[in-house]
Structure formats: structure tokens, C-alpha cells
Design a protein around this motif. Structure first.
Motif, short mmCIF file in Angstrom:
data_model
loop_
_atom_site.label_atom_id
_atom_site.label_comp_id
_atom_site.label_asym_id
_atom_site.label_seq_id
_atom_site.Cartn_x
_atom_site.Cartn_y
_atom_site.Cartn_z
N GLN A 368 0.89 -1.20 0.05
CA GLN A 368 0.10 0.03 0.12
C GLN A 368 0.86 1.37 -0.06
OE1 GLN A 368 -2.53 -1.58 3.50
NE2 GLN A 368 -3.76 -0.12 2.79
N ASN A 394 1.25 4.98 8.13
CA ASN A 394 -0.03 4.13 7.63
C ASN A 394 -0.21 3.07 8.50
OD1 ASN A 394 -1.39 4.03 5.42
ND2 ASN A 394 -0.18 2.51 4.04
N ARG A 396 -2.57 2.61 10.46
CA ARG A 396 -4.07 2.08 11.11
C ARG A 396 -4.39 0.88 10.24
NH1 ARG A 396 -7.83 6.27 13.29
NH2 ARG A 396 -6.64 8.21 13.50
N TRP A 397 -3.54 0.41 9.24
CA TRP A 397 -3.58 -0.80 8.50
C TRP A 397 -2.83 -1.92 9.45
CZ3 TRP A 397 -7.66 -0.50 5.42
CH2 TRP A 397 -7.91 0.76 4.80
N GLN A 399 -2.96 -3.67 11.93
CA GLN A 399 -3.71 -4.71 12.69
C GLN A 399 -3.73 -6.06 11.49
OE1 GLN A 399 -7.17 -3.46 15.08
NE2 GLN A 399 -8.02 -5.25 14.27
N PHE A 400 -4.34 -5.63 10.52
CA PHE A 400 -4.66 -6.50 9.44
C PHE A 400 -3.45 -7.24 9.16
CE2 PHE A 400 -4.28 -7.60 4.95
CZ PHE A 400 -5.42 -8.56 4.69
N TYR A 401 -2.35 -6.79 9.01
CA TYR A 401 -1.11 -7.62 8.80
C TYR A 401 -0.55 -8.38 9.99
CZ TYR A 401 -1.10 -4.82 4.40
OH TYR A 401 -1.54 -4.09 3.25
N LYS A 403 -2.55 -9.93 11.94
CA LYS A 403 -3.05 -11.22 11.77
C LYS A 403 -2.84 -12.09 10.52
CE LYS A 403 -7.48 -10.19 13.87
NZ LYS A 403 -8.18 -8.68 14.07
N PHE A 415 -3.70 -11.21 -2.77
CA PHE A 415 -5.04 -10.49 -3.11
C PHE A 415 -4.22 -8.85 -3.31
CE2 PHE A 415 -4.24 -11.27 1.60
CZ PHE A 415 -3.81 -9.98 1.74
N THR A 416 -5.28 -8.30 -3.86
CA THR A 416 -5.14 -6.75 -3.91
C THR A 416 -5.60 -5.97 -2.65
OG1 THR A 416 -5.07 -4.72 -5.35
CG2 THR A 416 -6.97 -6.01 -5.19
N THR A 417 -5.33 -4.82 -2.43
CA THR A 417 -5.48 -3.99 -1.46
C THR A 417 -5.73 -2.68 -2.00
OG1 THR A 417 -3.08 -3.33 -1.38
CG2 THR A 417 -4.13 -5.29 0.46
N VAL A 418 -6.48 -1.60 -1.08
CA VAL A 418 -6.87 -0.30 -1.60
C VAL A 418 -5.20 0.43 -1.58
CG1 VAL A 418 -8.89 -0.39 -0.79
CG2 VAL A 418 -7.16 0.35 0.88
N HIS B 51 -10.07 -2.75 9.53
CA HIS B 51 -8.63 -2.50 9.33
C HIS B 51 -8.24 -3.35 8.14
CE1 HIS B 51 -7.75 -0.37 12.99
NE2 HIS B 51 -8.78 -0.99 13.34
N ASP B 52 -9.13 -3.94 7.23
CA ASP B 52 -9.05 -4.85 6.35
C ASP B 52 -8.45 -3.93 5.01
OD1 ASP B 52 -8.79 -6.77 4.27
OD2 ASP B 52 -9.87 -8.10 5.63
N PRO B 53 -7.45 -3.87 4.45
CA PRO B 53 -7.11 -3.21 3.26
C PRO B 53 -7.72 -3.83 2.02
CG PRO B 53 -5.05 -4.42 3.82
CD PRO B 53 -6.13 -4.61 4.86
N ARG B 54 -8.52 -4.99 2.06
CA ARG B 54 -9.21 -5.44 0.77
C ARG B 54 -10.46 -5.09 0.83
NH1 ARG B 54 -8.50 -11.83 2.57
NH2 ARG B 54 -9.18 -10.64 4.57
N ASP B 89 -11.33 5.77 -0.90
CA ASP B 89 -10.15 4.96 -0.64
C ASP B 89 -8.99 5.79 -0.67
OD1 ASP B 89 -11.84 2.81 -0.14
OD2 ASP B 89 -11.54 2.07 -2.13
N PRO B 90 -7.84 5.06 0.21
CA PRO B 90 -6.36 5.95 -0.24
C PRO B 90 -6.09 5.64 -1.61
CG PRO B 90 -6.33 4.40 1.86
CD PRO B 90 -7.74 4.25 1.08
N LEU B 303 -12.77 -5.80 -2.51
CA LEU B 303 -12.12 -5.56 -3.65
C LEU B 303 -11.83 -6.75 -4.39
CD1 LEU B 303 -9.14 -2.95 -2.84
CD2 LEU B 303 -11.50 -2.56 -4.29
N VAL B 304 -11.65 -8.26 -3.66
CA VAL B 304 -11.36 -9.26 -3.79
C VAL B 304 -12.38 -10.16 -3.12
CG1 VAL B 304 -8.94 -9.17 -4.63
CG2 VAL B 304 -9.65 -9.43 -2.13
N GLY B 354 -9.89 2.48 12.42
CA GLY B 354 -9.30 2.53 11.25
C GLY B 354 -9.06 3.64 10.36
N ILE B 355 -8.86 3.82 9.08
CA ILE B 355 -8.64 5.12 8.48
C ILE B 355 -10.18 5.84 8.44
CG2 ILE B 355 -6.60 4.22 7.29
CD1 ILE B 355 -8.60 4.44 4.74
#
Lengths: 464, 412
Positions: A368, A394, A396-397, A399-401, A403, A415-418, B51-54, B89-90, B303-304, B354-355
């Protein structure tokens, strides 16, 4: 109900905590919370009650906080006998006593060791004694360095571009001081985050006016006739005039006092099991000695059962809580300390955070944001799984990573991400320096058994 | 349109107490009835999805077949104003939110909100002084609405006397968030579109003035713009200003009203607050857990394909995150249906996470803390005249439309 040994311990036992900083304090609080009513002694070599260290390399150096006023908040009264300003000098495991520098011996039924680390000093003792040469670990260090910076030195030299060194350089620039950073590796933070991120950090420092010199070491410090530092000699043959020098060469574990005790303690820390119980030299777990915080090294399932030593604030808290819980529990109620390493730093206006063990990673992918904007997430891969992550502004993301690391998710992420950018489509080598070359405080040390490693460490766990 | 339990949640008759329905919903942590949105109702799932970037907040990533009743307004909105950062989104989100934050909070404006404390107190005092007949007070119309509106006007630099004008547009736009099953979608879409357009034109006029003659207010500072990011385009500025104006007065009203209602239902807590105004701080946190003004986030799209609790949610699906349900999840909070301002463990979802976590949170918290502690201190023996009170139609931004109370007098 039968009166068990544990009940007796809780009611009238003697618990001694060596190390009166973050881990020691939190452990003491948890023990009281869990109903420990016996005597509690906290031993600390510094003359202060437990205080917080992160502000020392940040707000204190900027003059925004007073080093004397960073006492750690108390969660509860711990009703302890404090032995401050006196170091522990020895341990008699058979007699169950801790020996103090003033000659006293303190008996215990359960012992918690949380002696932490200290700053690695400048190796040349005479040069280290020069006025204007600092390390940064204690409150006195912080106050002294803050005064030195406030006096407006013409140039500050920071030796070592780890997190502490970089934070000091950042504070200097924010104060408008000229600062040179000398780093033996090829960039700042490379020991902890690798060369790809080190390059971003280098750019950040240079853009903020730091005279960053990499691939270079300081060979000698030179004083004037009054005993003040005036210059440093560098390995490229040049001489740098400077009137403040900060030695940021990482930390040493406070284990010397345990020499000869029979405990599994050495320069890399005190080996313990996942439940914080210390091992003796023969690899046998003790039942009355526990370890927590920076000085502990314990096996972690998520990282190949390697022994992990962490110099992380959050680890000290979590490990202390686990140790205290286990000290107050029957064996069946004990729990493992399986904290996922997490770390943060603030420098040059950027908030840097990491989780997992980036330094185990061989590859990195920017999932990202972008490095050129210095706002991004980098994910580290090791043998096809996610092993760590770092964020610049960055967080705030994260926590996801975390996990992803906990669930041993595949790397590269499928997968893709924002906010995925073109340069984040595929992984690149993370570019960590050769681990056999010493670096400034990596903050995470892996020191466990590895089949590829053909040497015997202080402690070697059984293979089965 | 949603069926079964979802339509019950949206149904006005459930407005006063939707919590038993949420409890029902949590039995199916990922609820999907085949055509409607995927509804997430448990604490830990919501927390990690935030917090999930997907997950995208941008409606343009929604598949045409997502079947989201809330998505219908999307196209019409875009013809009026571009989406605000709430729906982006960002990196666009980050850039706009960062620029908006410059004049509002740390690191560049660390004292902005705290500096408003004195002004907030004065407004609260003035409103309480003028409550009039203590036998029948409508706490919404006489206090909980005018207070945040006055504040957001002051903060943004919007003339307070224009309130009757933008109130109508703001109401319509807030209502557009609500999947009102009875409304004619085409009619709603037209009204929403018109309101956005008119609000945009109104704000454009103000911004034009501020550009010529900037003041200390946020509109001026946003219009002038400085910092490392390039400044906002006019259209971005309009969207941002509209977002701040609406969010700044359609949510705090409910926080304060829900708060007073909860206090009047828990007189022991009200008495404690009167003795100890500092209790307002943890009390507002517990309120954000117990009766959050934003009940659900209806705008998320993977997104997926992603997996939640063993269920695969296809790319482009509409997802609803029921914050108010997560806040009452017994797997996360002990005695979740008990209002307990002394609760130690209070990591609620009331302001999101989150954001996209609530931009105005510091101001909303301060407003609610001051309002509730002053009401507790000054109203003598307050009591509810109607319980439950009549609610607003909106299921997303939930709160009483009126709160009729009486008291024996007003203390100095």
C-alpha cells in the motif's frame, strides 16, 4: 479445600523482583491483582521509581518534556519494599537468595528477573569519559543530553543509525542543530528493517538536513585540553569537528550479575520457556525463577521456535503480565507468552511502526502507498509466508498485517488492497545485512537453534 | 430490498430498541439473505474488517448487482458533487482527510478543539438559561440540536442565521443514508440530488467570500490551503465542507439526546455525574458503546473475494457493519446490555476504527461531556415525560426526534 503450596505462596510467600522498570512494575501490579498478599520486594540499580523511557529520545530532547517527569503511571498500589539505587550482584539458586551490592541477601520463594538492557558504551573507555560524549538509556542520560542540545552545540555526531540514533538525529534537526550520523551499515534502520526501507530512511534524513554518512565507522574520539570532546576520526580518514557525540550502538543485556549462578544467562539474555520460566545452564527449566522484558529470550512458535529477545515496550508489558500470571497459577492454568513483536518510532515527523520479525524476512512487497511519498506499508516474506510488516505513516492498517503474520498467511499476498501502486505489484529482496556483521540495536534478536547453524549456543533446546 | 430481520431493523417500529434484533442477528455472524447486503454483526469481525485493506469504501467498486438499497443514490450524487473522503479509499482519502485535518487537529493545530472549550461552555450555559417552562422541555429542539449546530457553524465559519436554509438540505442528505423501505427510490434520489446541489451552491458562495476575505475559521483555512499537499480543488472543497457541516450536526445531537435519555433511565448514574463532573469522560465512552449515534456503516465493498467466519463474500458485494451490534457483543463485553460508566474495558466501535474512524471525534466527545455534565448539574430533579420518546426515521443515524422532560427548576 486443600491448602496448596500456591495458596501458601499467595498468602505469605516472599516474591522478589529484580529490575525496577516497566516489566518489573507491571508484573508486581499483576501479582497483587491476582491476590498475592505476601511480601514483595523490588530491587533496582537506578535510584528512581520506574519511569518511562520512550520520551527520553523524543520529547525530552526537544525540551517538550522533563526527563525527571516521566514516571510510569501506576495501575494500582503494589505495597512493595523498594530497594532502589542498589544493584543485585549475585544469585544463589540453592539457597534462594539474591545478593545485593550493599552486601545484603534477600531471600525469595519466587524470583522474577527483569533487569533489562543498558546502552552499549563507547568501547574506548578514556574517550567515553570525555565531556560531551553521551549514551541514551537512563533518565540522567536523557536530561544530560537534553541540556547539551539546549546549549546549542555547533555540531552533534550520532554514532549508529538505529532507531535511537535516528530519533536523536531527528530531535537535533528539529532544534535546528547541525548533525552528522555515522553508520557502519549502508543506511539507517537496516538492521531492523533491511536495505529497501533503509534507503527510504536515508532519504528522509538527508532531506531533513542530516549529514548522513553510511558505510563508515568512527575510529576515535578526540578531546581538547579541558577534557571535552572536540572531534571524531572516521574510517575514511577524515576528521569531523563536533562538540556533542551520542553513542547509539545498541544495547547490552544486564546478565553479568548472574555469572556463576547456574542460570541459563549470557550476553544474549536469559533463556526461558514460553511461560517465562528461566532455564538453568543445563537446559532444565526452573520452577521458581521467572524472566520478563528486554533481558528475556524465549521460544516463539510463530517464528520457528527460535529464541526471541525483544527490546519492545509492549513486549515488556505483555511478558511481565504473563510471568506474573504464571507465578500465581497452578501449572495447568499457566499460559504462554506468544506476543507478536510490535514496535514504533517517531522521527522527522514520520510515524514508523512494525509488527512481526521483519529481520527474518528475505523479501519485501510494498502493498500500500509508495516509498517516494514515504507513506506506505511494506510486508516481509520468509519461505512463502508473511513474517513481518512495516508502515510509514500508515499504521492504521497494521492490525490486518499482524493477523496475516499470526495466521502464517502466504507471501506474496495473493490479493489486492486499496492504495496498491505499480511498484507494489511484486516482491523485491528485502536486503538485510549479513547477520554475522554486528549492527546497532536491531531491537529483535533471534538467537535460537537453527539446523543450519553449526555451533553450540549457551543454551540449546532438545530436538524432540 | 432487504427481507426478514434486516427489514425489521430498518422498520420504524424497531427504532426505540433495535438491540434484541441485533442479538438475533449475531447468531448468524455473516448474514446474507441471497439478494441483500452481507451483514456483519459481531465485535471481532467488525473490528478486523475496519482494518482490512481489501475492503473499499468507494461505491464505484460495488458490483451493479450488489443489491444494496443504500447504493442507489450513488450515481445522482456524483452529478452534483464528487464523493467526500468518507466515501473514498487511499490515496485520495488520505490526501483529503490530511488536508482537512491541518486546521482541525494535531500535529498542525493541536489546540483547536481544546481552545473551543470556553465557547462551548458559554453556549451550553446560554441554552440552559433559556430553557423556559421547566414543566415541558423538548431537549432536542431546545438544546441538543442548537448546541452542535452553533458550534459547527462557528468552527466552519458558516453564518448561524443561515441554519434554517441548510437544515433542510442536511436533513434530506442525512435521510438519504437511511434505507427507508417506504420511500419511492426515484423520488428520494431526486430530492437527495437537489439537496446536494443546493448545499453545494450555498457553500460555494461562502467559500468564494472566504477566499477574498479569509478569517480564522476552517472554511477559510481550507480554501486558502497550505502544506505539502497541493490544495483542494473547488469541488473537493465543497464535498469536504458539506461532509463536515452534515456530520458535525447530525450525529452529536443524537449522542447528547441518547445520553440524557440513558441518564434519566439510570438515575443513580445521573446523581453520580452531578456530584462528580469528571465522570462525564468515561460516561461518554460508555454511551458511545451503549447507544452509538451511528448504528451501522453501510458502505463497504470487498475488492476481492474475502472470507469472514468461514463464509466467502464475493468481490463487489455490499457489506454492512453493524457497529451498535458489535458494541453489545457478549463475546467482547461483560454484561453488554448494562450501562456502566465505570466499565474499565471499553474499546467500543462507536466512532468506528481504522482510517475512516470519526474525524470529528475529539469535538464530539468534548461537546457531549460538557453538555451532559452541565445538564446533570443544573437541572433540578429532571424526569422523562415520555419513554420511549419518538425517534427519527433514520436507522443509521439513530436518535430521538424529541425528548420531552420536566424538572423542578434550573440551578444557577
Amino acid at each position: 479445600m486443600a491448602d496448596t503450596a500456591l495458596d501458601q505462596l499467595k498468602r505469605s510467600g516472599r516474591i522478589v523482583v529484580v529490575g525496577a522498570s516497566l516489566a518489573g512494575l507491571r508484573a508486581a501490579e499483576v501479582m497483587r491483582e491476582k491476590g498475592f498478599a505476601g511480601s514483595l520486594t523490588l530491587i533496582g540499580d537506578e535510584p528512581h521509581e520506574p519511569y518511562d523511557r520512550p520520551p527520553l529520545s523524543k520529547q525530552v530532547l526537544l525540551g517538550k518534556a522533563d526527563a525527571e517527569r516521566t514516571l510510569l503511571p501506576r495501575r494500582r498500589d503494589i505495597d512493595a519494599a523498594w530497594r532502589l539505587g542498589v544493584a543485585a550482584t549475585g544469585l544463589d539458586m540453592a539457597a534462594r537468595t539474591v545478593k545485593l551490592a550493599d552486601g545484603e541477601e534477600v531471600p525469595y520463594d519466587r524470583l522474577l528477573i527483569a533487569t533489562g538492557v543498558r546502552a552499549r558504551p563507547w568501547p574506548n573507555e578514556v574517550e567515553a569519559e570525555l565531556a560531551g560524549v553521551f549514551t541514551l538509556r537512563t533518565r540522567e542520560d536523557g536530561a544530560g543530553l537534553a541540556r547539551a542540545l539546549a546549549a546549542g552545540p555547533r555540531r552533534v555526531l550520532v554514532i549508529g543509525a538505529g532507531f535511537t540514533g535516528s530519533e536523536i538525529a531527528s530531535a537535533c534537526r528539529e532544534r535546528g542543530l547541525e548533525v552528522t550520523v555515522a553508520e557502519r551499515g549502508n543506511g539507517p534502520l537496516v538492521g531492523a528493517l533491511g536495505g529497501v526501507i533503509g534507503a527510504v530512511a536515508a532519504e528522509l534524513q538527508r532531506e531533513n538536513g542530516v549529514d548522513l554518512r553510511t558505510g563508515i565507522s568512527v575510529t576515535a574520539l578526540e578531546g581538547d585540553s579541558t577534557g571535552r570532546v572536540r572531534a571524531a576520526h572516521l574510517s575514511d580518514g577524515t576528521t569531523l569537528e563536533c562538540d556533542v557525540v551520542v553513542v547509539g550502538l545498541g544495547a547490552q543485556r544486564n546478565t553479568e550479575w548472574l555469572a556463576g549462578s547456574g542460570l541459563g544467562a549470557g550476553p544474549r539474555g536469559i533463556a526461558c520457556d514460553a511461560g517465562c520460566r528461566a532455564f538453568d545452564l543445563r537446559g532444565i527449566v526452573t520452577d521458581d525463577i521467572y524472566v520478563a522484558g528486554d533481558v528475556a529470550r524465549s521460544p516463539h512458535a510463530l517464528f520457528g521456535y527460535q529464541f526471541l529477545s525483544l527490546e519492545h515496550w509492549g513486549n515488556a508489558v505483555a511478558q511481565a503480565e504473563t510471568a506474573a500470571h504464571n507465578m500465581m497459577s497452578e501449572s495447568t492454568d499457566r499460559r504462554p507468552h506468544l506476543w507478536v513483536p510490535a514496535f514504533w518510532s517517531s522521527q522527522f515527523g514520520v510515524n514508523i511502526k512494525s509488527v512481526g520479525v521483519p529481520s527474518m524476512g528475505t523479501e519485501i512487497m510494498i502493498t500500500q502507498g509508495s516509498r517516494s511519498e514515504r507513506r506506505f506499508t511494506g510486508v516481509y516474506g520468509y519461505q512463502g509466508r508473511v513474517i513481518g510488516a512495516v508502515t510509514f505513516d500508515n499504521g492504521r492498517w497494521l492490525q490486518f498485517y499482524e493477523k496475516q503474520i499470526e495466521s502464517t498467511a502466504p507471501f506474496p499476498p495473493p490479493f489486492t488492497t486499496v492504495d496498491r501502486r505499480p511498484d507494489g505489484q511484486r516482491p523485491i529482496p528485502a536486503d538485510f545485512p549479513d547477520p554475522s556483521v554486528p549492527t546497532h540495536g536491531p531491537t529483535i534478536t533471534l538467537s535460537g537453534y537453527s539446523p543450519a547453524e553449526r555451533r553450540i549456543a549457551t543454551f540449546t533446546p532438545a530436538g524432540h | 430490498m432487504a427481507h426478514g430481520i434486516l427489514s425489521q431493523i430498518l422498520d420504524y417500529s424497531s427504532r426505540a430498541n433495535p438491540y434484541p434484533l441485533y442479538e438475533e442477528l449475531r447468531k448468524t455472524p455473516v448474514f446474507h439473505d441471497g439478494t441483500g447486503p452481507y451483514v456483519i454483526s459481531t465485535y471481532y469481525d467488525i473490528q478486523s474488517l475496519l482494518h482490512d485493506p481489501r475492503l473499499s469504501s468507494d461505491a464505484r467498486n460495488l458490483a451493479a448487482t450488489a443489491g444494496d438499497p443504500l447504493a442507489e443514490g450513488g450515481e445522482a450524487e456524483e452529478t452534483a458533487l464528487p464523493p467526500s473522503f468518507l466515501k473514498l479509499d487511499p490515496p485520495e482519502h488520505d490526501r483529503l482527510r490530511r488536508m482537512t485535518n491541518r486546521p482541525f487537529g494535531p500535529p498542525h493545530s493541536p489546540h483547536r478543539v481544546d481552545g473551543m472549550r470556553g465557547g462551548l461552555k458559554d453556549i451550553v450555559s446560554g441554552l440552559i438559561d433559556n430553557l423556559g417552562n421547566t414543566e415541558d422541555i423538548d431537549l432536542v429542539d431546545q438544546f441538543a440540536y442548537p448546541f452542535p449546530v452553533t458550534m459547527i457553524c462557528q468552527l466552519l465559519g458558516v453564518p448561524r442565521e443561515d441554519e434554517p436554509k441548510f437544515h433542510v438540505w442536511a436533513d434530506t442528505l442525512a435521510a438519504s443514508l437511511d434505507p427507508d423501505p417506504d420511500a419511492d427510490p426515484a423520488e428520494r434520489q431526486r430530492k437527495t440530488h437537489d439537496s446536494r446541489m443546493e448545499l453545494g451552491m450555498y457553500l460555494a458562495g461562502l467559500i468564494e467570500q472566504r477566499r477574498k476575505d479569509p478569517g480564522e475559521d476552517m472554511l477559510s483555512q481550507l480554501a486558502v490551503g497550505h502544506g505539502p499537499d497541493e490544495s483542494m480543488s473547488t469541488m473537493e472543497l465543497l464535498s469536504t465542507a458539506a461532509l463536515l457541516l452534515i456530520a458535525g450536526h447530525e450525529t452529536t445531537v443524537n449522542l447528547i439526546t441518547n445520553g440524557m435519555l440513558t441518564l434519566l433511565r439510570n438515575p443513580d448514574v445521573l446523581a453520580n455525574l452531578r456530584q462528580e463532573p469528571g465522570l462525564a469522560v468515561p460516561l461518554v465512552e460508555e454511551l458511545l458503546r451503549f447507544e452509538p449515534p451511528v448504528q451501522l456503516l453501510p458502505q463497504r465493498t470487498p475488492l476481492v473475494d474475502i472470507e469472514v467466519g468461514g463464509i466467502t463474500i464475493p468481490k463487489g458485494s455490499s457489506m454492512w457493519l453493524i457497529l451498535a451490534s458489535g458494541n453489545r457483543d457478549p463475546n467482547r463485553f461483560e454484561n453488554p446490555d448494562r450501562f456502566d460508566p465505570y466499565r474499565k474495558d471499553i474499546q467500543h466501535l462507536g466512532l468506528g476504527s481504522g482510517i475512516h474512524s470519526c474525524f470529528g471525534a475529539p469535538l464530539a466527545r468534548l461537546e457531549a461531556q460538557l453538555a451532559l455534565s452541565e445538564l446533570a448539574r443544573r437541572l433540578e430533579n429532571p424526569r422523562l415525560l415520555e419513554d420511549p420518546p419518538p425517534y427519527r426515521q433514520n436507522a443509521v443515524l439513530r436518535g430521538p426526534r424529541h425528548l420531552r422532560i420536566a424538572c423542578d427548576g434550573i440551578r444557577a
